[in-house]
Design an enzyme around this catalytic site. Structure first.
Site, PDB file in Angstrom:
ATOM      1  N   GLY A 286       0.842  -1.198   0.000  1.00  0.00           N
ATOM      2  CA  GLY A 286       0.000   0.000   0.000  1.00  0.00           C
ATOM      3  C   GLY A 286       0.870   1.238   0.000  1.00  0.00           C
TER       4      GLY A 286
ATOM      5  N   ASP B  65       0.797   5.707   1.490  1.00  0.00           N
ATOM      6  CA  ASP B  65       0.072   6.803   2.153  1.00  0.00           C
ATOM      7  C   ASP B  65      -0.258   7.921   1.165  1.00  0.00           C
ATOM      8  OD1 ASP B  65       0.235   5.580   4.749  1.00  0.00           O
ATOM      9  OD2 ASP B  65       2.367   5.989   4.623  1.00  0.00           O
TER      10      ASP B  65
ATOM     11  N   GLY C 268       3.518   4.927   6.969  1.00  0.00           N
ATOM     12  CA  GLY C 268       2.491   5.156   7.981  1.00  0.00           C
ATOM     13  C   GLY C 268       2.429   3.991   8.963  1.00  0.00           C
TER      14      GLY C 268
ATOM     15  N   GLU D  17      10.293  -2.030   3.513  1.00  0.00           N
ATOM     16  CA  GLU D  17       9.503  -1.886   2.286  1.00  0.00           C
ATOM     17  C   GLU D  17      10.375  -1.357   1.144  1.00  0.00           C
ATOM     18  OE1 GLU D  17       5.074  -0.988   4.145  1.00  0.00           O
ATOM     19  OE2 GLU D  17       6.415   0.676   3.777  1.00  0.00           O
TER      20      GLU D  17
HETATM   21  C1  A5P Z   1       3.515   0.750   5.985  1.00  0.00           C
HETATM   22  O1  A5P Z   1       4.696   1.147   6.586  1.00  0.00           O
HETATM   23  C2  A5P Z   1       3.067   1.750   4.993  1.00  0.00           C
HETATM   24  O2  A5P Z   1       3.996   2.074   4.036  1.00  0.00           O
HETATM   25  C3  A5P Z   1       1.735   1.351   4.382  1.00  0.00           C
HETATM   26  O3  A5P Z   1       1.905   0.752   3.135  1.00  0.00           O
HETATM   27  C4  A5P Z   1       0.930   2.582   4.247  1.00  0.00           C
HETATM   28  O4  A5P Z   1       0.899   3.231   5.514  1.00  0.00           O
HETATM   29  C5  A5P Z   1      -0.493   2.286   3.784  1.00  0.00           C
HETATM   30  O5  A5P Z   1      -1.215   1.656   4.795  1.00  0.00           O
HETATM   31  P1  A5P Z   1      -2.723   1.238   4.607  1.00  0.00           P
HETATM   32  O6  A5P Z   1      -2.759   0.229   3.524  1.00  0.00           O
HETATM   33  O7  A5P Z   1      -3.113   0.665   5.941  1.00  0.00           O
HETATM   34  O8  A5P Z   1      -3.509   2.465   4.274  1.00  0.00           O
END
Ligand code: A5P
Length: 231
Positions: free
Chosen positions: A85, A87, A99, A106
């Site tokens: 995913g 942000d 987030g 990642e």
């Molecule tokens: C995780 O560290 C983030 O990079 C997530 O990919 C990002 O916060 C999106 O999160 P959601 O899919 O919960 O919106």
């Protein structure tokens, strides 16, 4: 995930998982949309066998619960597909991520992946990074106060990320996170990334420039839009 945002994430995740093939080398992202993708992999391939590495303990735990095995990263790893995913996503497919606190792992997995597919709901679409979400900066704990001071001096609003217990949030790597709100949305995210990354004590910055290959935007009514990086 019952609300519109949750439905949209499910729609995006299901479309992302249509790219998965049995036996693939998969890099698994973190967050609610990546989790929806892991569940969708399990639904689509209940007895499937994959070669998976995860960007967080949370995703690893979920995958294992569903019977999807996850192994540690190896020195020569390359992945066919990363599903994750974000942000924020720009028309260029530049991203703000972290987030969920997994930005370092990642980014490393994205760099090792042939295809990096980012699945989002429409609230994540922005013209420029730094519009809606802060920029997460993972810092070694020793340097955190010095870095916070420096970033404030540079014009950012700085928030030290705390966990639900009110103590400093710690990443899976044992580091802390400063969430930076820039004074205005970023005109040149690559330049901002270079500047922030250059500060001593910064481990990684949640600006992903030129890493995503496809963005899948899901809508609550089931529509899906796919965006590739402009040539
Ligand atoms: C995780 O560290 C983030 O990079 C997530 O990919 C990002 O916060 C999106 O999160 P959601 O899919 O919960 O919106």
């Amino acid at each position: 995930m019952e609300d519109d945002e949750g439905r949209a994430k499910q729609v995006a995740a299901r479309r992302g998982v249509e790219r998965v093939r049995e036996g693939m080398r998969l890099a698994l992202g973190t967050g609610s949309t990546a989790a929806a993708a892991v569940r969708a992999i399990h639904e689509r391939f209940p007895n499937g066998s994959f070669d998976c590495v995860s960007s967080s303990r949370a995703t690893e735990d979920l995958a294992r619960t569903l019977g999807i095995s996850v192994r540690p990263l190896k020195s020569d790893d390359r992945f066919d597909l990363m599903l994750d995913g974000a942000d924020e996503v720009t028309p260029n497919l530049d991203l703000t991520k972290g987030g969920g606190g997994a930005l370092l792992r990642e980014k490393l997995l994205a760099r090792l992946s042939h295809e990096v597919v980012i699945m989002v709901d429409p609230s994540k679409l922005v013209d420029r990074l730094g519009t809606k979400a802060p920029i997460p900066v993972e810092t070694v704990p020793f340097a955190r106060t010095v870095l916070a001071h420096r970033f404030e001096h540079d014009g950012y609003r700085v928030r030290h990320r705390l966990g639900p217990d009110g103590r400093p949030y710690l990443t899976d790597n044992g580091n802390e996170i400063l969430d930076l709100t820039p004074p205005r949305p970023l005109d040149d995210p690559a330049a901002t990334l270079a500047t922030l990354s250059g500060a001593t004590g910064v481990v990684e910055v949640g600006l992903f420039v030129g890493l995503a290959t496809l963005a899948i935007v899901g809508y609550p009514d089931g529509r899906v839009e796919e965006r590739t990086r402009p040539a």
